[in-house]
Design an enzyme around this catalytic site. Structure first.
Site, PDB file in Angstrom:
ATOM      1  N   ASP A  72       0.384   1.672   0.745  1.00 10.36           N
ATOM      2  CA  ASP A  72       0.460   0.388   0.047  1.00 10.36           C
ATOM      3  C   ASP A  72       0.542  -0.730   1.077  1.00 10.36           C
ATOM      4  OD1 ASP A  72       3.152   1.560   0.496  1.00 10.36           O
ATOM      5  OD2 ASP A  72       3.882  -0.348  -0.297  1.00 10.36           O
ATOM      6  N   GLU A 134       6.054   1.699  -0.538  1.00  7.40           N
ATOM      7  CA  GLU A 134       7.073   1.566   0.507  1.00  7.40           C
ATOM      8  C   GLU A 134       7.503   0.124   0.651  1.00  7.40           C
ATOM      9  OE1 GLU A 134       8.546   0.756   4.626  1.00  7.40           O
ATOM     10  OE2 GLU A 134       6.762  -0.033   3.595  1.00  7.40           O
TER      11      GLU A 134
END
Length: 401
Positions: A72, A134
């Site tokens: 991400d 994350e």
């Protein structure tokens, strides 16, 4: 085989911000590595639109090496980019695009290694643990990590590839995020002394946090290697009120604590709560409505690993001469891995966080090449007694067995 730069181009093309699905990216990695002989498993979020991916190459036995990274990225919207953020741009030895440094560069290197390796040469497994979300609190790694723990998967070493400029990262601070609500009693501002201003409660609370920070700086635990070698207490947002002639009855704070690995987060949270109680106490006799509510909205542990651990030393020997040790100021998934598994965890990846999260994010081509060499050497050292990737390792990396 696909080169690391080509993999990075493919990964950057997926706009995997937290508001979007990451499944097309996961499918691309999974299809390639399954074809190369890997065993792959997905771990979905509750929406079914995101997944973490656990990949194993080689035998299902203890030991080996695990490479961990998230795919991400933070949003590019609202930033002043001069190149397309979700298209890799090559210029003057740099590779531009969102996530090139944080941290698709490392993931590209790990996937390229996994695609290239001869699975038959592996005496111990090479694991890839690829997570999502994350950036919003180390969310996506947790279900996958629970499964890793439940299956007694115990590699000899875990490398979390956050950007350290390929220095050996031995630790990071932990974090607790808080949402704080202060409640007072409203009234027209002409009669403000007869009311209880929620912003006053909130700012008294902030004053208490500043005193707490002074106490931590004077007497708290310290760990060398950080720019601020002790825990920090920070208020990032304060809001409340609707009009200047109304005494606000509600105010909100967003705040965080960043802790050393040795700090007790529960004890620190209790100190924050005591600061909240102290801000309300002077008003309780007069205003029963006075309150302050403190909610922990996210957390992850700090991390510190012993530089003298044999597996840490073995990985350090894969780094080029002159590589330094460091501790990173930002959070990573390393603390979660170390907390859950009795396994040494280091932080080491290409690029610098000085470029991460910024417009025109980039990574140096030389950093990617160095990462390729280090991961290849580490795979040889931790996963095989032979040298199937010797042709991929620069001459200066040879002879380290």
């Amino acid at each position: 085989m696909t080169s690391t730069e080509d993999w990075l181009e493919r990964l950057v093309a997926h706009p995997t911000v937290s508001s979007e699905t990451n499944l097309p990216l996961i499918e691309e990695i999974e299809a390639t590595l399954a074809n190369a002989g890997a065993v792959c498993e997905r771990f979905y979020d509750t929406s079914g639109q995101k997944a973490a991916l656990l990949v194993r190459l080689g035998p299902d036995v203890p030991g080996g090496l695990m490479l961990s990274g998230h795919v991400d990225v933070v949003p590019a919207a609202g930033q002043d980019w001069t190149v397309p953020p979700f298209s890799l741009t090559r210029k003057d030895g740099r590779l531009y695009g969102r996530g090139t440094t944080d941290m698709k560069g490392f993931v590209a290197s790990a996937v390229a290694l996994a695609e290239a390796i001869d699975v038959r040469s592996l005496a111990a497994p090479l694991w890839l643990a690829i997570s999502y979300d994350e950036e919003i609190g180390c969310v996506g790694v947790r279900p996958m990590l629970e499964e890793i723990v439940g299956r007694d998967i115990l590699p000899d070493l875990i490398v979390v590839g956050e950007p350290t400029s390929m220095q050996l990262g031995l630790g990071h601070k932990g974090k607790m995020a808080f949402h704080v609500k202060a409640r007072g009693v409203p009234r027209h501002s002409a009669e403000a002394p007869l009311a209880l201003n929620a912003l006053h409660i909130a700012t008294d609370f902030v004053s208490g946090l500043r005193k707490l920070q002074d106490e931590i700086e004077a007497r708290g635990s310290r760990e060398p290697g950080y720019s601020v070698p002790y825990a920090t207490v920070h208020v990032g947002k304060l809001s409340g009120g609707t009009a200047v002639n109304l005494v606000p009855d509600q105010a909100e704070l967003l705040m965080e604590c960043r802790m050393m690995a040795a700090d007790d987060p529960l004890a620190l949270a209790e100190q924050v709560r005591k600061a909240g109680a102290a801000a309300v106490a002077p008003h309780k006799d007069r205003f029963k409505e006075a309150s302050i509510e403190i909610e922990i909205t996210g957390n992850y542990p700090g991390h510190s690993v012993d530089r003298n651990h044999p597996m840490v030393q073995a990985f350090a020997s894969c780094l080029p001469k002159g590589a330094r040790d460091c501790r990173v100021s930002f959070g990573t998934e390393a603390g979660l891995f170390a907390q859950a598994l009795d396994v040494p965890v280091v932080i080491c990846g290409p690029g610098s966080m000085d470029q991460g999260h910024r417009p025109d994010e980039f990574i140096e081509e030389t950093q990617l090449a160095l990462c390729d060499a280090v991961l290849a050497e580490a795979c040889i050292r931790f996963c095989t007694s032979r040298r199937p990737l010797a042709s991929h390792v620069p001459k200066q990396m040879h002879g380290k067995m």
